[in-house]
Write a protein that holds these residues in place. Structure first.
Motif, short mmCIF file in Angstrom:
data_model
loop_
_atom_site.label_atom_id
_atom_site.label_comp_id
_atom_site.label_asym_id
_atom_site.label_seq_id
_atom_site.Cartn_x
_atom_site.Cartn_y
_atom_site.Cartn_z
N PHE A 1 0.81 -1.21 0.00
CA PHE A 1 0.00 0.00 0.00
C PHE A 1 0.85 1.27 0.00
N ILE B 1 -1.51 3.11 6.85
CA ILE B 1 -2.61 2.54 6.09
C ILE B 1 -3.86 2.62 6.96
N ASP C 1 -7.91 -0.60 3.91
CA ASP C 1 -6.77 -1.40 3.49
C ASP C 1 -6.79 -2.78 4.17
#
Length: 395
Positions: free
Chosen positions: A328, A336, A340
C-alpha cells in the motif's frame, strides 16, 4: 505467467461492510499484482433502490437485485459475500453452501451461537471455502506481533488482556436499530465486538479460551424508535417514542487458555471516551507488547534487557518491513487504514478460494468464538466459572 482464476463475486447487503468489501475487490489488482485470481463484481442484492443504483453506477457491479436468492442462484457467481443483517446469515449461508459457492460472511456467521454452529456444519458438509470478517487479524503490526510471539521473543507468555471499547451505542438518543434487538441482531456486544477481541487472542496465542467467569449488563435500557432507513449511528430527540433494548451493552470475563495463559477481557458499546479501542496486551517472561486499533500503525514493545538504565516501552511504527504494508505505501510510519485491512482480508480469502484450500479465519474460527460466547452467557447466568464446550455439530 500462469493464467489467473476468474472468480465472479456476488454481494448481499450494501451497507458499510458491503461497500467496504466491494471497494476491496476493485482495489485488489492495484495492490497485489502477484495474485492468482481476478475478481469480477457480478451482482449486488439490497432492499434499497438507491443502494442498488450506487452498486451499478459507482462500484461497477454488472447488475443489482432486491432478491438475495438471485445472487446465490446466479451461475456466474463463484463467491458470495454476506453482509446482510445478522439473523439472515444462517439462511444465506446454508443456501450458498448448498449451491457450492465459496462464502465470505461478516461476523457473526450466525445471529446466535447455535446458528453459527449450523452454518459451520453446512459449509463443512458442502466442502466450500469459508471466510469470516475478523479483519483486525490482517493489520501488519498484528501479523508481526504473532510472529514475535511464535518466535519466542517475549519468552513464555503468561498474561493476555483484550478489549473492545466503542462509543457507537453510548448515546441514549441513538435509535433502537436492529443491533440493539436480540431477535434481529442476536446477542449484543458478545455477538458483535467481543468476537473480535477473543478471536485475536486465539490468533496471537495459537491457543483457545478454555475456562472463564463472566458478567454482562445492559446499561442503556430504552432507546428512541427508529425512523425509515435509520441506523445505529442516527439519533432521536427527547420526547420521541422509545422501545426496550433486548441485548447487552457490556461484557467482561476472566479466563484461562489451553496453553496455561491467564486472560482478561472487557467490551462495551456504551462506554464514554474510547471510540474504537480494539486493543490487546501480551505479557511474557522476556517482554511484552500492546496494540490499539485507534493507533493501528503503532505498537508498543518492551524487551527485557540487562542494562537496567534503559528501560521502558519502544514505539514501533508500521512500515513496508511488515507483512502486507508495502503493498500500500513504502517506507516507515506511512499509515494505512481500515479499508486497506479489508483489501488485505479479501485478497487472502480470494487467494484461498482460487487455490481451493480452506481459509483461516473461516467458519471453524467463528465456531471457536461462539463456543466461548455461549460459555460467557452461561457463566453470566450462573455467576460461576464455566468450562468452554465446543458447539461443533458432527452430523
Amino acid at each position: 505467467m500462469t493464467a489467473r482464476k476468474q472468480l465472479g463475486v456476488g454481494v448481499i447487503g450494501f451497507g458499510w461492510m458491503g461497500t467496504a468489501h466491494s471497494r476491496a475487490m476493485v482495489k485488489i489488482p492495484m495492490h497485489f499484482s502477484d495474485r492468482i485470481f481476478d475478481a469480477r463484481l457480478v451482482v449486488l442484492s439490497d432492499t434499497l433502490e438507491a443502494q442498488r443504483d450506487k452498486a451499478t453506477g459507482d462500484y461497477g457491479f454488472e447488475r443489482a437485485t432486491d432478491n438475495w436468492h438471485a445472487v446465490i442462484d446466479a451461475p456466474d457467481v463463484d463467491v458470495v459475500v454476506c453482509t446482510a443483517p445478522n439473523m439472515l446469515h444462517l439462511e444465506i449461508v446454508e443456501a450458498a453452501a448448498a449451491a457450492g459457492k465459496a462464502i465470505m460472511c461478516e461476523k457473526p456467521v450466525g445471529g446466535t451461537p447455535d446458528q453459527t454452529a449450523r452454518a459451520e456444519l453446512a459449509a463443512r458438509k458442502a466442502g466450500v471455502v469459508s471466510g469470516v470478517g475478523y479483519n483486525y487479524r490482517w493489520a501488519p503490526l498484528v501479523q508481526y506481533a504473532r510472529q514475535m510471539i511464535a518466535n519466542g521473543e517475549l519468552g513464555e507468555i503468561t498474561n493476555y488482556r483484550g478489549r473492545f471499547f466503542s462509543m457507537y451505542g453510548a448515546d441514549p438518543m441513538g435509535l433502537l436499530s436492529w443491533r440493539f434487538l436480540v431477535d434481529q441482531a442476536g446477542h449484543g456486544v458478545t455477538t458483535d465486538i467481543l468476537s473480535h477481541a477473543v478471536d485475536l487472542s486465539h490468533f496471537l496465542l495459537d491457543a483457545q479460551v478454555d475456562r472463564l467467569v463472566a458478567t454482562v449488563n445492559t446499561q442503556i435500557k430504552k432507546r428512541p424508535l427508529p425512523k425509515a432507513g435509520g441506523t445505529h449511528y442516527d439519533r432521536g430527540q427527547p420526547g420521541d417514542p422509545t422501545g426496550t433494548v433486548t441485548n447487552e451493552d457490556y461484557a467482561g470475563m476472566l479466563c484461562t487458555f489451553t496453553n496455561g495463559v491467564r486472560g482478561a477481557f472487557e467490551t462495551s458499546r456504551a462506554i464514554i471516551g474510547p471510540e474504537s479501542q480494539m486493543a490487546f496486551e501480551v505479557y511474557g517472561t522476556e517482554g511484552s507488547l500492546s496494540w490499539n486499533f485507534e493507533k493501528m500503525n503503532e505498537m508498543q514493545v518492551y524487551i527485557k534487557r540487562d542494562d537496567v538504565k534503559h528501560t521502558g516501552y519502544t514505539t514501533v511504527f508500521a512500515g513496508d518491513r511488515f507483512p502486507y504494508h508495502g503493498n500500500f505505501v513504502p517506507g516507515s510510519a506511512n499509515s494505512i487504514g481500515f479499508d486497506d485491512l479489508i483489501t488485505i482480508e479479501d485478497y487472502a480469502f480470494m487467494t484461498s478460494v482460487a487455490a481451493g484450500s480452506q481459509h483461516a479465519p473461516g467458519f471453524k474460527e467463528a465456531l471457536d468464538y461462539v463456543s466461548v460466547q455461549d460459555t460467557v452467557l452461561r457463566s453470566a447466568a450462573s455467576e460461576k466459572w464455566e468450562t468452554v464446550q465446543s458447539l461443533r455439530i458432527d452430523s
